[in-house]
Design a protein around this motif. Structure first.
Motif, short mmCIF file in Angstrom:
data_model
loop_
_atom_site.label_atom_id
_atom_site.label_comp_id
_atom_site.label_asym_id
_atom_site.label_seq_id
_atom_site.Cartn_x
_atom_site.Cartn_y
_atom_site.Cartn_z
N LEU A 52 0.82 -1.22 0.00
CA LEU A 52 0.00 0.00 0.00
C LEU A 52 0.85 1.26 0.00
O LEU A 52 0.34 2.36 -0.22
CB LEU A 52 -0.91 0.00 1.23
CG LEU A 52 -2.05 -1.00 1.21
CD1 LEU A 52 -2.59 -1.22 2.60
CD2 LEU A 52 -3.14 -0.53 0.28
N TYR A 83 -8.54 -1.29 0.00
CA TYR A 83 -7.95 -1.93 1.18
C TYR A 83 -8.99 -2.05 2.27
O TYR A 83 -9.71 -1.11 2.56
CB TYR A 83 -6.75 -1.10 1.65
CG TYR A 83 -6.11 -1.57 2.94
CD1 TYR A 83 -5.80 -2.91 3.13
CD2 TYR A 83 -5.81 -0.67 3.95
CE1 TYR A 83 -5.21 -3.34 4.31
CE2 TYR A 83 -5.21 -1.08 5.13
CZ TYR A 83 -4.90 -2.42 5.30
OH TYR A 83 -4.32 -2.85 6.47
N PRO A 85 -8.74 -2.89 6.15
CA PRO A 85 -7.87 -3.24 7.27
C PRO A 85 -8.56 -4.23 8.19
O PRO A 85 -9.78 -4.37 8.17
CB PRO A 85 -7.64 -1.91 7.97
CG PRO A 85 -8.36 -0.88 7.21
CD PRO A 85 -9.31 -1.55 6.29
N GLN A 146 -16.36 -0.03 1.35
CA GLN A 146 -15.28 0.96 1.30
C GLN A 146 -14.13 0.49 0.41
O GLN A 146 -13.57 1.25 -0.36
CB GLN A 146 -14.83 1.25 2.74
CG GLN A 146 -13.62 2.14 2.89
CD GLN A 146 -12.33 1.37 2.75
OE1 GLN A 146 -11.44 1.76 2.03
NE2 GLN A 146 -12.23 0.24 3.41
N ILE A 149 -14.71 0.75 -3.45
CA ILE A 149 -14.91 2.07 -4.07
C ILE A 149 -14.08 2.19 -5.34
O ILE A 149 -12.88 1.94 -5.35
CB ILE A 149 -14.52 3.21 -3.09
CG1 ILE A 149 -15.51 3.28 -1.94
CG2 ILE A 149 -14.49 4.55 -3.81
CD1 ILE A 149 -15.07 4.21 -0.82
#
Lengths: 307, 272
Positions: A52, A83, A85, A146, A149
């Protein structure tokens, strides 16, 4: 030649007192799904952070879409990376829609896109409610929305199915398969979970910063040389009296553990019997493969990577 | 710039949702109205006190309250997100650390600024019923403006704390210590030096040292304009020190910008 979306070349990350990751090599093609397995502290999250671009490697080279992810030049590629988490908890006071709109806007997308994603993960009914009222599963779905997206080219998902019920888990894997057919690459970071093997192309097993094994599941299985489990029914003491077969018999006198290369001869012998009523075959599961490599590593330390 | 505004509007919304804006505004309004109306009770009368008495007592109240509230609103803004995992997530977005700090500052700063304006503005409204409007407006305008700067300064200081620690509880502890040092201990130490050491500190030297504390600058801004009858402590010595209001305001603004820049630098070096 297909261009690799992601490549790691002898990558390592060391903190002051701790080597979190060393000597990792990996290339990921478009549309490939990689399962990343390992215990807590094995280096999974460190590897994700390196990809990342949140942290920089202490040695080696990471390239995402041809650029070092921690460089300024890679700024716009961030819009193409999703991503999730581990254990993320979103802003409790805001509603689901507000949270997702916030993240969508930061990636340059609109509220409309956020609503579409909420529909996709199935929490539109709760999108006007504050996140603090959400169940664990709903929070996880919000997190997934999320990550989705902007139809990312590369998705990194840390423990994506934690807290999801079986139906939601199936839906999640469906989405992964769908993204894969659209050409997205996915890295699924997980403890070994049942059902994950059908959706990954390759697996990488990490333990305390070292790569223990990488390859497709069948490659790993044959490299591990794990036996096939065969349970015949209704043949009485035939196996016990057959010297050749008896050597594969387990302690319970019912189950045979047969090496992969002996599979067909043994099956032929068993199937020739008239009294055979039923037969159960089980190839080694991902979980067993995983256990094998971990034990292998524990018994001979510092052997480095297999493959 | 778009990213900064996106973060700012989210932080502002969060502040509204947490009832920060409403509660701070109410606290400020009740205290300041009370002081304005009952401030002269000590002298035996109840009614709207004179402008200088009101501003003097409001300033000595604000000097404790505003830093405390600003620290309270902002101490967890980074460490809190770090604990919940969203900070790491945000850093994988096309959003720079500077943008995140500035966005948060604008969002939370607006909450504090608006609360200060509305809360203390209510007193101004009450005072405006007295004659001499112009004086009220000017004095109160300066008071509110410097109070907002004081709040912003401690918001920025809170970010330094929030970015330097890795646990929310530690941040809370450091915020409290910071408040104690700036609002209480600093002045006590100054007073001790003044009283204890003969010729230890000239009047000029004292004022310069006071510039090292944003709460003292705030006091100087608001009290130097008034007749010093209601003022005591180390401040009385420092007043009429030669610094113009403009110079004081500029040093207060420095106390907003400098901590903000330091916070950004700490953020850039922070391991996640």
């Amino acid at each position: 030649m297909t261009t690799s979306l992601l490549s790691l070349n002898n990558v390592g990350k060391a903190y002051r007192q701790l080597t979190a990751l060393k000597g990792i090599n990996l290339t990921l093609q478009q549309g490939e799904v990689l399962g990343l397995f390992g215990h807590n502290g094995a280096g999974k999250t460190t590897m994700m952070k390196l990809i990342l671009g949140v942290i920089s490697p202490s040695q080696g080279e990471v390239k995402v879409m041809g650029m070092a992810p921690d460089s300024k030049a890679a700024w716009h590629t961030r819009e193409k990376i999703g991503y999730l988490p581990e254990n993320v908890s979103f802003y409790d006071q805001l509603t689901g829609l507000e949270v997702l709109t916030y993240f969508a806007k930061l990636k340059g997308f609109s509220k409309k896109h956020a609503i579409e994603l909420l529909e996709q993960v199935g929490i539109t009914h709760a999108m006007k409610r504050a996140v603090k009222t959400y169940s664990k599963g709903m929070r996880q779905r919000l997190g997934l929305a999320q990550a989705f997206i902007g139809k990312p080219k590369l998705l990194l998902l840390d423990e994506p199915t934690v807290g999801l019920d079986p139906i939601a888990t199936a839906e999640f894997y469906q989405t992964v398969d769908q993204l894969k057919t659209q050409g997205s690459s996915v890295i699924l970071c997980s403890h070994v979970l049942p059902g994950v093997e059908r959706h990954i192309d390759r697996a990488m097993i990490l333990s305390s910063g070292n790569m223990l094994a990488m390859g497709s599941l069948s490659e790993l299985r044959s490299a591990a040389n794990l036996p096939l489990k065969i349970v015949p029914h209704g043949i009485g003491n035939f196996v016990l009296n057959n010297a050749q077969l008896a050597q594969y018999l387990s302690d319970d006198k019912q189950t045979l553990y047969v090496p992969e290369r002996e599979k067909i001869p043994v099956l032929k012998q068993l199937l020739a019997l008239d009294s055979l009523k039923d037969i159960t075959l089980e190839t080694a599961s991902l979980d067993q493969v995983y256990q094998y490599y971990l034990q292998d590593n524990a018994s001979q330390p510092n052997t480095g990577a297999h493959s | 710039m778009k990213q900064i505004l996106t973060v700012a509007s989210k932080e502002f919304k969060d502040g509204l949702r947490n009832r920060w804006l409403v509660s701070i505004t109410l606290i400020f309004a009740i205290l300041s109205l009370g002081l304005t109306y009952f401030g002269s009770a000590a002298s035996g009368t109840i009614g709207i006190a004179s402008l200088s008495t009101t501003v003097a007592s409001l300033a000595s109240l604000a000097v404790f309250l505003i830093p405390l509230i600003a620290l309270l609103v902002s101490y967890d803004s980074f460490v809190g997100e770090q604990e919940s995992g969203t900070l790491l997530l945000l850093l994988t977005y096309p959003l720079s650390k500077t943008q995140l700090v500035l966005g948060k500052f604008i969002g939370q700063g607006s909450i504090i600024a608006l609360a200060t304006f509305l809360g203390f503005g209510s007193s101004a409204l009450l005072l405006a019923f007295q004659p001499s409007h112009d004086e009220v407006l000017a004095t109160f305008g300066l008071f509110i403006f410097s109070a907002i700067l004081l709040g912003l300064s401690f918001t920025a200081i809170a970010y330094i704390i929030s970015l330097s620690v890795s646990e929310k509880s530690k941040a809370a502890g450091f915020a409290l210590i910071t408040w104690f040092l700036f609002a209480l201990a600093f002045d006590l130490a100054l007073l001790a030096i003044l009283v204890g050491i003969e010729d230890g500190l000239s009047q000029q030297g004292l004022t310069q040292i006071m510039l090292l504390n944003p709460t003292d600058i705030f006091r100087l801004v608001n009290l130097s304009g008034l007749d010093s009858s209601g003022v005591n402590g180390a401040l009385a010595v420092a007043i009429k020190s030669g610094f113009s209001t403009m110079q004081l305001l500029i040093s207060l603004i420095t106390w907003v910008i400098a901590p903000l820049i330091i916070a950004i630098f700490i953020f850039k070096g922070k391991k996640l």
